[in-house]
Design a protein around this motif. Structure first.
Motif, PDB file in Angstrom:
ATOM      1  N   ARG A  22       0.614  -1.053  -0.094  1.00 59.40           N
ATOM      2  CA  ARG A  22      -0.078   0.228   0.129  1.00 59.40           C
ATOM      3  C   ARG A  22       0.879   1.327  -0.054  1.00 59.40           C
ATOM      4  N   GLU A 113      -6.343  -2.114  -2.931  1.00 60.32           N
ATOM      5  CA  GLU A 113      -7.215  -1.852  -1.657  1.00 60.32           C
ATOM      6  C   GLU A 113      -8.268  -2.749  -1.719  1.00 60.32           C
ATOM      7  N   ASP A 117      -7.832  -5.864   1.390  1.00 63.96           N
ATOM      8  CA  ASP A 117      -9.015  -5.463   2.664  1.00 63.96           C
ATOM      9  C   ASP A 117      -9.545  -6.770   2.601  1.00 63.96           C
ATOM     10  N   TYR A 118     -10.138  -7.517   1.710  1.00 63.34           N
ATOM     11  CA  TYR A 118     -11.107  -8.801   1.737  1.00 63.34           C
ATOM     12  C   TYR A 118     -10.141  -9.883   2.052  1.00 63.34           C
ATOM     13  N   GLU A 120      -7.172  -9.914   3.795  1.00 62.11           N
ATOM     14  CA  GLU A 120      -6.955  -9.480   5.225  1.00 62.11           C
ATOM     15  C   GLU A 120      -8.331 -10.228   6.052  1.00 62.11           C
ATOM     16  N   GLU A 121      -9.606  -9.611   5.848  1.00 58.42           N
ATOM     17  CA  GLU A 121     -10.804 -10.018   6.665  1.00 58.42           C
ATOM     18  C   GLU A 121     -10.999 -11.317   6.627  1.00 58.42           C
TER      19      GLU A 121
END
Length: 137
Positions: A22, A113, A117-118, A120-121
């Motif tokens: 990132r 991004e 995010d997905y 990691e979730e």
């Protein structure tokens, strides 16, 4: 740190690696032009591609074998890898031709991004609870 402690923190390590991606992409978007863009984009795109190849070839099959309930999640993540790879390829092409890559960098940033995010979730809690990992990672 023992090997078991290292594995238990694998999800946290993934988050740290993603943070680096990132930050580097934000830096490229903020100041990348000409030779600087070509140099940084090449390094960034290569590192991102290698990371995703490792996940697709080693981590995801390992997770699928032990967690069949992740089939849809892993299929989505693999599909997102292919989308990110296509956009990265366009950014590389534009940077190599000294063309304006800003729109594609913006698109890459948005797609990456959402993907990170997905991922990691969905995976970090599981990765942090695992006591075995494939040796090729």
């Amino acid at each position: 740190m023992t090997a078991e402690q290292r594995v238990v923190a694998w999800g946290d390590e993934l988050v740290k690696l993603h943070a680096g991606f990132r930050q580097e992409l934000a830096r490229i978007r903020a100041g990348g032009h000409g030779a600087d863009l070509r140099t940084h984009c090449l390094a960034f795109c290569d590192a991102l591609h290698a990371h995703h190849e490792g996940e697709d070839a080693v981590l995801f099959p390992h997770l699928a074998a032990g967690h069949p309930e992740l089939a849809e999640v892993l299929a989505r993540l693999g599909a997102e890898h292919r989308v990110v790879a296509r956009i990265s390829g366009r950014v590389r092409d534009l940077a190599g031709a000294d063309a304006d890559a800003a729109d594609e960098l913006d698109r890459l940033s948005a797609e990456l991004e959402a993907h990170l995010d997905y991922e990691e979730e969905q995976l970090v809690p599981l990765l942090n609870s695992m006591t075995t990992m494939p040796e090729d990672l």
